[in-house]
Design an enzyme around this catalytic site. Structure first.
Site, PDB file in Angstrom:
ATOM      1  CG  ASP A 105      28.127 -11.338 -87.893  1.00  0.00           C
ATOM      2  OD1 ASP A 105      28.256 -10.408 -86.342  1.00  0.00           O
ATOM      3  OD2 ASP A 105      29.145 -11.082 -88.517  1.00  0.00           O
ATOM      4  CE1 TYR A 118      20.592   4.894 -87.251  1.00  0.00           C
ATOM      5  CE2 TYR A 118      19.440   4.996 -85.362  1.00  0.00           C
ATOM      6  CZ  TYR A 118      19.846   4.385 -86.624  1.00  0.00           C
ATOM      7  OH  TYR A 118      19.257   3.386 -87.062  1.00  0.00           O
ATOM      8  CG  ASP A 178      17.133   1.249 -84.701  1.00  0.00           C
ATOM      9  OD1 ASP A 178      16.074   1.498 -84.465  1.00  0.00           O
ATOM     10  OD2 ASP A 178      17.083   1.810 -85.683  1.00  0.00           O
ATOM     11  CG  ASP A 212      12.820  -2.727 -83.517  1.00  0.00           C
ATOM     12  OD1 ASP A 212      12.382  -2.004 -82.300  1.00  0.00           O
ATOM     13  OD2 ASP A 212      13.265  -2.094 -84.666  1.00  0.00           O
ATOM     14  CE  LYS A 259      31.253  -7.761 -88.890  1.00  0.00           C
ATOM     15  NZ  LYS A 259      30.548  -9.480 -88.166  1.00  0.00           N
TER      16      LYS A 259
END
Length: 356
Positions: free
Chosen positions: A223, A142, A247, A251, A191
């Site tokens: 994942d 970001y 992020d 959620d 990852k």
């Protein structure tokens, strides 16, 4: 005690939920004889409409001069077609970087009285949901290099996921410290089978682990973590991860607990200063209808009292009031599942304030 709070109500449902948070804060001030000096400042789309900027310098200066920031939500389709550098979300990123808020703490807790609102099977919910996501907030994809262009007649775009060891070490230290005051179990979500940045995360966290021998450190690919959160969220205590994975994961965690309208968050740095906000967005489709759930914002106020002001008793008073109101059967629309009485935004705020 006296405290200065910069208040950014923002866009969409932001003003509604912040008003309820301030209502509860006023009750705390009355009961415990504190003074909270709240200054409204512009941010997000509301700031764009007035100044043309998503975060005016004056707003950032007032935030810096305060003891904490209370934020509603920013953004909405009204500002979708403006220049990307001027979008409301840029104001939020500028707040995080300008205030040095590199840690985002997002607790995910299942309230027993609304467990029927969770989309998970009853047998999974019965095992319990109580963990914290420690998300890195000012680095990674970001905030790194990005570019859009045309090469050999073909349009391209890229965003760089970049971290240095110091950025990882400071968020890792906060994660270990959080685990130490909980159940001493830390899971790093990454990852590392694909990304060099994740390999660096593992190297630095392994080094840090030597300073926290009581903490059980494990790793999980993002994942698999997304799957495990649905399969058995009770296995997690503290999750530490980068900006983009955090992020997404946080959620997902919010929906496990029944509603995104239930979860607060704290964005902090090395001292007592912090910015407190619900994890949900501005929800412009329901703005002004007195239906949005204010509990995430009210619980964010509790986090502000705990982390920035060191007022543990007052923070617990808010959390207990929320639990008692839910136990009494009151529900906003998002957490109603045929059990209890549906109330509006203002009514929920009134009930919680009255319970303190």
């Amino acid at each position: 005690m006296d405290f200065k709070i910069a208040v950014i109500k923002g866009d969409g449902v932001g003003p509604e939920i912040v008003d309820e948070g301030l209502k509860v804060l006023d009750k705390i001030a009355q009961k415990y004889n504190h003074k909270f000096e709240c200054t409204n400042v512009l941010g997000g789309g509301a700031a764009i409409d007035v100044t043309g900027e998503p975060l005016p310098k004056e707003s950032l200066d007032i935030c810096k001069a305060s003891d904490a920031v209370l934020l509603g939500a920013v953004g909405g389709p009204k500002w979708d077609n403006i220049e990307s550098s001027k979008r409301p979300e840029k104001g939020l990123l500028a707040l995080r970087s300008g205030l040095g808020l590199f840690v985002n703490l997002r607790p995910a807790t299942m309230h027993e009285s609304i467990k029927e609102a969770s989309p998970l099977r009853a047998d999974i919910v019965e095992k319990g949901v109580d963990f914290v996501v420690v998300r890195e907030l000012t680095g990674g994809i970001y905030f790194s290099e990005r570019k859009t262009g045309v090469e050999n007649g073909v349009e391209f775009a890229y965003d760089v996921e970049k971290y240095d060891e110091n950025e990882i070490r400071r968020i890792g230290k906060k994660a270990f410290e959080t685990a130490m005051i909980r159940n001493k179990k830390l899971t790093c979500v990454d990852k590392a089978n694909v990304l060099d940045s994740s390999k660096l995360w593992r190297k630095v966290l392994n080094e840090l682990a030597k300073d926290y021998p009581e903490v059980e450190l494990s790793y999980m690919y993002v994942d698999n973590a997304a799957m495990q959160l649905v399969k058995d969220p009770s296995q997690f205590d503290v999750i530490v991860t980068n900006n983009i994975f955090g992020d997404i994961i946080s959620d997902e965690a919010s929906m496990i607990t029944g509603s995104i309208g239930m979860l607060p968050s704290a964005s902090v740095r090395g001292d007592d200063f912090g910015m407190y906000e619900p994890i949900h967005g501005s929800a412009p489709d329901i703005a002004g209808q007195n239906v949005v759930n204010p509990i995430a914002t009210i619980l964010s106020v509790a986090m502000m009292l705990r982390y920035s002001f060191k007022l543990e008793e007052e923070a617990k008073a808010i959390e207990t009031a929320v639990t008692n109101v839910l136990n009494a059967g009151y529900r906003t629309k998002d957490i109603y599942n045929g059990v209890g009485e549906v109330v509006g935004t203002k009514e929920m705020g009134d009930l919680i304030a009255k319970e303190i």
